[in-house]
Design a protein around this motif. Structure first.
Motif, PDB file in Angstrom:
ATOM      1  N   ARG A 264     -37.834  -0.239  33.414  1.00  0.00           N
ATOM      2  CA  ARG A 264     -39.197   0.006  33.889  1.00  0.00           C
ATOM      3  C   ARG A 264     -39.907   1.027  33.002  1.00  0.00           C
ATOM      4  NH1 ARG A 264     -36.509  -0.667  38.946  1.00  0.00           N
ATOM      5  NH2 ARG A 264     -36.012   1.551  39.044  1.00  0.00           N
ATOM      6  N   ARG A 265     -39.203   2.057  32.581  1.00  0.00           N
ATOM      7  CA  ARG A 265     -39.813   3.085  31.740  1.00  0.00           C
ATOM      8  C   ARG A 265     -40.223   2.518  30.379  1.00  0.00           C
ATOM      9  NH1 ARG A 265     -36.328   8.342  30.993  1.00  0.00           N
ATOM     10  NH2 ARG A 265     -35.002   6.888  29.850  1.00  0.00           N
ATOM     11  N   HIS A 266     -39.350   1.717  29.788  1.00  0.00           N
ATOM     12  CA  HIS A 266     -39.678   1.152  28.479  1.00  0.00           C
ATOM     13  C   HIS A 266     -40.873   0.211  28.579  1.00  0.00           C
ATOM     14  CE1 HIS A 266     -38.931  -0.262  24.352  1.00  0.00           C
ATOM     15  NE2 HIS A 266     -39.361  -1.431  24.822  1.00  0.00           N
ATOM     16  N   MET A 267     -40.892  -0.625  29.609  1.00  0.00           N
ATOM     17  CA  MET A 267     -42.004  -1.569  29.754  1.00  0.00           C
ATOM     18  C   MET A 267     -43.320  -0.826  29.966  1.00  0.00           C
ATOM     19  SD  MET A 267     -40.591  -4.441  29.236  1.00  0.00           S
ATOM     20  CE  MET A 267     -41.967  -5.508  29.655  1.00  0.00           C
ATOM     21  N   ALA A 268     -43.287   0.290  30.652  1.00  0.00           N
ATOM     22  CA  ALA A 268     -44.505   1.057  30.917  1.00  0.00           C
ATOM     23  C   ALA A 268     -44.968   1.827  29.677  1.00  0.00           C
ATOM     24  CB  ALA A 268     -44.261   2.021  32.079  1.00  0.00           C
ATOM     25  N   TRP A 269     -44.045   2.300  28.869  1.00  0.00           N
ATOM     26  CA  TRP A 269     -44.398   3.180  27.757  1.00  0.00           C
ATOM     27  C   TRP A 269     -44.571   2.463  26.420  1.00  0.00           C
ATOM     28  CZ3 TRP A 269     -40.623   7.972  28.449  1.00  0.00           C
ATOM     29  CH2 TRP A 269     -40.937   8.624  29.652  1.00  0.00           C
ATOM     30  N   TYR A 270     -43.740   1.475  26.132  1.00  0.00           N
ATOM     31  CA  TYR A 270     -43.682   0.975  24.754  1.00  0.00           C
ATOM     32  C   TYR A 270     -43.965  -0.520  24.576  1.00  0.00           C
ATOM     33  CZ  TYR A 270     -41.447   5.483  24.041  1.00  0.00           C
ATOM     34  OH  TYR A 270     -41.180   6.826  24.008  1.00  0.00           O
ATOM     35  N   ALA A 271     -43.748  -1.348  25.585  1.00  0.00           N
ATOM     36  CA  ALA A 271     -43.975  -2.782  25.422  1.00  0.00           C
ATOM     37  C   ALA A 271     -45.463  -3.080  25.305  1.00  0.00           C
ATOM     38  CB  ALA A 271     -43.376  -3.550  26.595  1.00  0.00           C
ATOM     39  N   GLU A 272     -45.796  -4.133  24.577  1.00  0.00           N
ATOM     40  CA  GLU A 272     -47.201  -4.548  24.479  1.00  0.00           C
ATOM     41  C   GLU A 272     -47.712  -4.939  25.864  1.00  0.00           C
ATOM     42  OE1 GLU A 272     -47.712  -6.287  19.975  1.00  0.00           O
ATOM     43  OE2 GLU A 272     -46.999  -7.671  21.504  1.00  0.00           O
ATOM     44  N   LYS A 273     -48.965  -4.663  26.129  1.00  0.00           N
ATOM     45  CA  LYS A 273     -49.510  -4.801  27.482  1.00  0.00           C
ATOM     46  C   LYS A 273     -49.899  -6.240  27.830  1.00  0.00           C
ATOM     47  CE  LYS A 273     -48.986  -0.428  27.862  1.00  0.00           C
ATOM     48  NZ  LYS A 273     -47.772   0.046  28.586  1.00  0.00           N
ATOM     49  N   GLU A 274     -50.120  -7.086  26.833  1.00  0.00           N
ATOM     50  CA  GLU A 274     -50.506  -8.460  27.121  1.00  0.00           C
ATOM     51  C   GLU A 274     -49.390  -9.180  27.878  1.00  0.00           C
ATOM     52  OE1 GLU A 274     -50.375  -7.122  24.171  1.00  0.00           O
ATOM     53  OE2 GLU A 274     -52.474  -6.873  23.558  1.00  0.00           O
ATOM     54  N   PRO A 275     -49.744 -10.174  28.718  1.00  0.00           N
ATOM     55  CA  PRO A 275     -48.714 -10.894  29.485  1.00  0.00           C
ATOM     56  C   PRO A 275     -47.600 -11.475  28.613  1.00  0.00           C
ATOM     57  CG  PRO A 275     -50.895 -11.452  30.291  1.00  0.00           C
ATOM     58  CD  PRO A 275     -51.109 -10.632  29.054  1.00  0.00           C
ATOM     59  N   ASP A 276     -47.961 -11.851  27.360  1.00  0.00           N
ATOM     60  CA  ASP A 276     -46.957 -12.418  26.463  1.00  0.00           C
ATOM     61  C   ASP A 276     -46.634 -11.456  25.322  1.00  0.00           C
ATOM     62  OD1 ASP A 276     -45.207 -14.586  26.006  1.00  0.00           O
ATOM     63  OD2 ASP A 276     -46.464 -15.289  24.351  1.00  0.00           O
ATOM     64  N   GLY A 277     -46.901 -10.158  25.561  1.00  0.00           N
ATOM     65  CA  GLY A 277     -46.673  -9.164  24.520  1.00  0.00           C
ATOM     66  C   GLY A 277     -45.194  -8.935  24.241  1.00  0.00           C
ATOM     67  N   LEU A 278     -44.906  -8.458  23.039  1.00  0.00           N
ATOM     68  CA  LEU A 278     -43.531  -8.168  22.649  1.00  0.00           C
ATOM     69  C   LEU A 278     -43.006  -6.945  23.396  1.00  0.00           C
ATOM     70  CD1 LEU A 278     -43.871  -8.690  18.787  1.00  0.00           C
ATOM     71  CD2 LEU A 278     -42.553 -10.134  20.359  1.00  0.00           C
ATOM     72  N   VAL A 279     -41.725  -6.966  23.714  1.00  0.00           N
ATOM     73  CA  VAL A 279     -41.106  -5.838  24.397  1.00  0.00           C
ATOM     74  C   VAL A 279     -40.835  -4.709  23.418  1.00  0.00           C
ATOM     75  CG1 VAL A 279     -39.037  -5.078  25.663  1.00  0.00           C
ATOM     76  CG2 VAL A 279     -40.125  -7.272  26.225  1.00  0.00           C
ATOM     77  N   PHE A 280     -40.471  -5.055  22.173  1.00  0.00           N
ATOM     78  CA  PHE A 280     -40.144  -4.037  21.176  1.00  0.00           C
ATOM     79  C   PHE A 280     -41.086  -4.129  19.986  1.00  0.00           C
ATOM     80  CE2 PHE A 280     -36.092  -4.755  23.399  1.00  0.00           C
ATOM     81  CZ  PHE A 280     -35.824  -3.450  23.796  1.00  0.00           C
TER      82      PHE A 280
END
Length: 391
Positions: A264-280
């Motif tokens: 949850r922390r990584h998705m909130a801080w670093y993943a792209e915000k678009e629905p199909d955005g990259l996680v890293f």
């Protein structure tokens, strides 16, 4: 050339004698095409025996056109790779093995000119020049596969690659990190890449799967990741994004509960915000790059004092070993790893001394319990069991 005498007619084929005294033979195949013996014979009987063998092959349906193998190996091999429909990384590997290790020896040969002694000499020379045994084994397997197709195509009668065990790789055992070392690496590499280290070890994801992981693949509520795509990076730097390399690679990975907060922390801080955005993604929003990440990885590895040979991919080896030690079955490992091969999963089924001691302890407990139930007075020590000597 000495002139030939008139042919001796036979039920099958014809035999002629040169003025030199040697003999030649000719015949027509089932399509009516004329073929001549590739060499001359000392006697008429020898020429007749050769024709009888050809006639028998035609009758049995085992005859092969002697000109079928007159195909340049270079052209045949490159067409073989092109027709396989390989994954980009495999295609790149095969072309590199051909270019560097196979074609320099066999490029100018026809298929039917490649012999078993020639293959043995080629392999020995590769090993003697210091080329790694693993690379030589891969090259041999590729050469053997190409020539086996030539056999199937009836271009050659038999595969000249017949060296027992030559295609088997005996790679060194990859290092396995401890749980403490995995956490130390995650701390040293920094917050942006910390979760990638955890997924490499405790979700056993491949680097190319991590590179293509997207927000839509993440289920925050259930703590699962859906793996359907991969983005391997070729040596040219180009990405070959597409489906996972096998159907088994498409899977849903359930994360251990201790990673849910990290997710949850990584998705909130670093993943792209678009629905199909990259996680890293990198600090500037660029997709994961092997070359850039490599520098960060080496620095983290040095910080925690890990050996230089420990690769990011070895985190996957670490995770699979941990799973096997917790009692995961071969099938469990195959599903979690995304492997269709039992052989790949069996690598992690080796039993350590620690695991053997645990199993012996469990067996001891079981036997003591069963003995105790069957003897009056309860849980009696096993050493007190009566020994019945054979008569």
């Amino acid at each position: 050339m000495a002139r030939k005498k008139a042919p001796t007619r036979r039920r099958f084929g014809a035999i002629r004698q040169y003025r030199s005294g040697r003999w030649t033979a000719s015949y027509r195949d089932l399509s009516g095409r004329l073929h001549r013996s590739p060499e001359t014979f000392e006697t008429k009987t020898d020429a007749g025996v050769w024709l009888s063998q050809i006639e028998a092959d035609l009758t049995r349906g085992t005859w092969m056109d002697p000109d079928a193998g007159a195909i340049n190996f270079d052209r045949y091999a490159l067409r073989w790779v092109q027709e396989r429909g390989l994954m980009p990384t495999t295609d790149e590997l095969y072309r590199r093995l051909l270019r560097l290790h196979i074609l320099p020896t066999f490029r100018d040969r026809d298929l039917d000119q490649i012999t078993a002694p020639m293959v043995r000499t080629w392999r020995t020379e590769r090993l003697d020049t210091g080329i790694g045994a693993t690379t030589v084994a891969k090259s041999y397997r590729l050469l053997k596969a190409i020539l086996q197709t030539a056999v199937d195509d009836e271009a050659i009668r038999r595969n000249p690659c017949r060296i027992p065990g030559a295609g088997k790789e005996n790679a060194d055992e990859r290092p396995v990190a401890t749980v403490e070392q995995v956490f130390a690496l995650a701390e040293a590499i920094g917050l942006r890449w910390r979760f990638m280290v955890f997924l490499g070890a405790f979700a056993t994801l491949r680097p190319e799967e991590l590179a293509e992981l997207r927000r839509a693949d993440v289920d925050l509520e259930n703590g699962t990741l859906k793996i359907t795509m991969a983005s391997p990076e070729l040596t040219s730097g180009k990405r070959a994004t597409g489906p996972t390399k096998s159907a088994a690679g498409k899977r849903t990975v359930v994360l251990p509960e201790f990673l849910h907060t990290e997710l949850r922390r990584h998705m909130a801080w670093y993943a792209e915000k678009e629905p199909d955005g990259l996680v890293f993604v990198g600090e500037k929003g660029a997709p994961f790059r092997r070359s850039t990440f490599g520098r960060i990885w080496r620095a983290a590895r040095a910080t925690v004092g890990m050996e230089q040979g420990f690769r990011f991919y070895d985190l996957r080896h670490t995770g699979n070993t941990l799973l096997a030690e917790t009692g995961a079955s071969t099938r469990d490992l195959m599903v979690r790893m995304g492997q269709s091969s039992v052989r790949a999963a069996m690598i992690y089924q080796h039993s350590t001394a620690k695991r053997q001691k645990e199993l012996a302890g469990k067996l001891d407990d079981r036997v003591r319990t069963e003995i105790g139930r069957s003897r009056p007075g309860g849980d009696a020590p096993v050493s007190g069991a009566r020994v019945v000597r054979p008569s």
